[in-house]
Design a protein around this motif. Sequence first.
Motif, PDB file in Angstrom:
ATOM      1  N   MET A   6      14.323 -66.826  29.850  1.00 29.57           N
ATOM      2  CA  MET A   6      14.803 -67.132  31.183  1.00 29.57           C
ATOM      3  C   MET A   6      15.791 -68.286  31.085  1.00 29.57           C
ATOM      4  N   ARG A   7      16.918 -68.143  31.680  1.00 27.26           N
ATOM      5  CA  ARG A   7      17.904 -69.219  31.718  1.00 27.26           C
ATOM      6  C   ARG A   7      17.708 -70.013  32.997  1.00 27.26           C
ATOM      7  N   PHE A  34       7.279 -81.228  25.685  1.00 25.12           N
ATOM      8  CA  PHE A  34       5.934 -81.474  25.166  1.00 25.12           C
ATOM      9  C   PHE A  34       5.605 -80.403  24.144  1.00 25.12           C
ATOM     10  N   ARG A  35       5.406 -80.819  22.897  1.00 29.28           N
ATOM     11  CA  ARG A  35       5.033 -79.911  21.808  1.00 29.28           C
ATOM     12  C   ARG A  35       5.892 -78.647  21.764  1.00 29.28           C
ATOM     13  N   GLY A  36       7.176 -78.804  21.917  1.00 32.50           N
ATOM     14  CA  GLY A  36       8.101 -77.678  21.836  1.00 32.50           C
ATOM     15  C   GLY A  36       8.302 -76.919  23.135  1.00 32.50           C
ATOM     16  N   LEU A  71       8.726 -73.833  29.468  1.00 36.53           N
ATOM     17  CA  LEU A  71       9.415 -72.779  28.712  1.00 36.53           C
ATOM     18  C   LEU A  71       9.177 -73.005  27.231  1.00 36.53           C
ATOM     19  N   ASP A  72       8.890 -71.896  26.523  1.00 37.30           N
ATOM     20  CA  ASP A  72       8.692 -72.023  25.078  1.00 37.30           C
ATOM     21  C   ASP A  72      10.045 -72.120  24.376  1.00 37.30           C
ATOM     22  N   GLY A  73      10.022 -72.186  23.067  1.00 37.62           N
ATOM     23  CA  GLY A  73      11.239 -72.350  22.275  1.00 37.62           C
ATOM     24  C   GLY A  73      12.252 -71.233  22.438  1.00 37.62           C
ATOM     25  N   GLN A  74      11.804 -70.042  22.867  1.00 43.30           N
ATOM     26  CA  GLN A  74      12.712 -68.919  23.094  1.00 43.30           C
ATOM     27  C   GLN A  74      13.205 -68.867  24.536  1.00 43.30           C
ATOM     28  N   GLY A  75      12.758 -69.797  25.365  1.00 44.55           N
ATOM     29  CA  GLY A  75      13.156 -69.813  26.767  1.00 44.55           C
ATOM     30  C   GLY A  75      12.290 -68.947  27.654  1.00 44.55           C
ATOM     31  N   ASP A  76      11.171 -68.434  27.114  1.00 44.04           N
ATOM     32  CA  ASP A  76      10.259 -67.615  27.917  1.00 44.04           C
ATOM     33  C   ASP A  76       9.291 -68.512  28.678  1.00 44.04           C
ATOM     34  N   ILE A  77       8.888 -68.060  29.855  1.00 42.19           N
ATOM     35  CA  ILE A  77       7.951 -68.830  30.665  1.00 42.19           C
ATOM     36  C   ILE A  77       6.598 -68.866  29.968  1.00 42.19           C
TER      37      ILE A  77
END
Length: 171
Positions: A1-2, A13-15, A62-68
């Motif tokens: 998600m952008r 926080f932790r990536g 958001l995780d490192g890939q930009g996913d919620i």
Amino acid sequence: MRLTDSARRLRTFRGYDIAWLFGAGNSAETRAALVRFWADHGAIDDPFAAWRRTFEVGAVALDGQGDIAGVSSFYPDILPADGRPYWFYRTFVRPDSRVVGLAPQLFDCTFATLAVDYGGEPGAPEGVVTIMENPKLDTPAGLRVIRQSGLTLLGTDVHGRSVWRRRFADT
């Protein structure tokens, strides 16, 4: 998600990047991603209920890939115990992102942002209330984390769930 340019980045926080979506940061694209997130993880199955809740989202992780990975949401209401207005808080973190500390980070970011944006405003909610729907949190470790977030136990609701409150004036 952008994230839209109007979303405020709060911390990492932790990536996981935590950003504020409430208001201007909540685009149609973001709302569609939130609806899919809740449906994909069995949190909210009703598409209209999920869409309606997108307007209550405060922070998103958001995780490192930009996913919620996680979402906080809230709505204003009156706490029956004292007849005063509060933000009623909810959170959901997807199962594979339930790292120690992420849910409290979402709470802390949400509480701090609401306190700055609305704390002390005449007629506005006076703090945050959360009703614990997850019985796994009613353990000594869970209760310790809840108390570390500054929440105070008020008692239980009619369904036997614990009700917690933190006032803006107490910070």
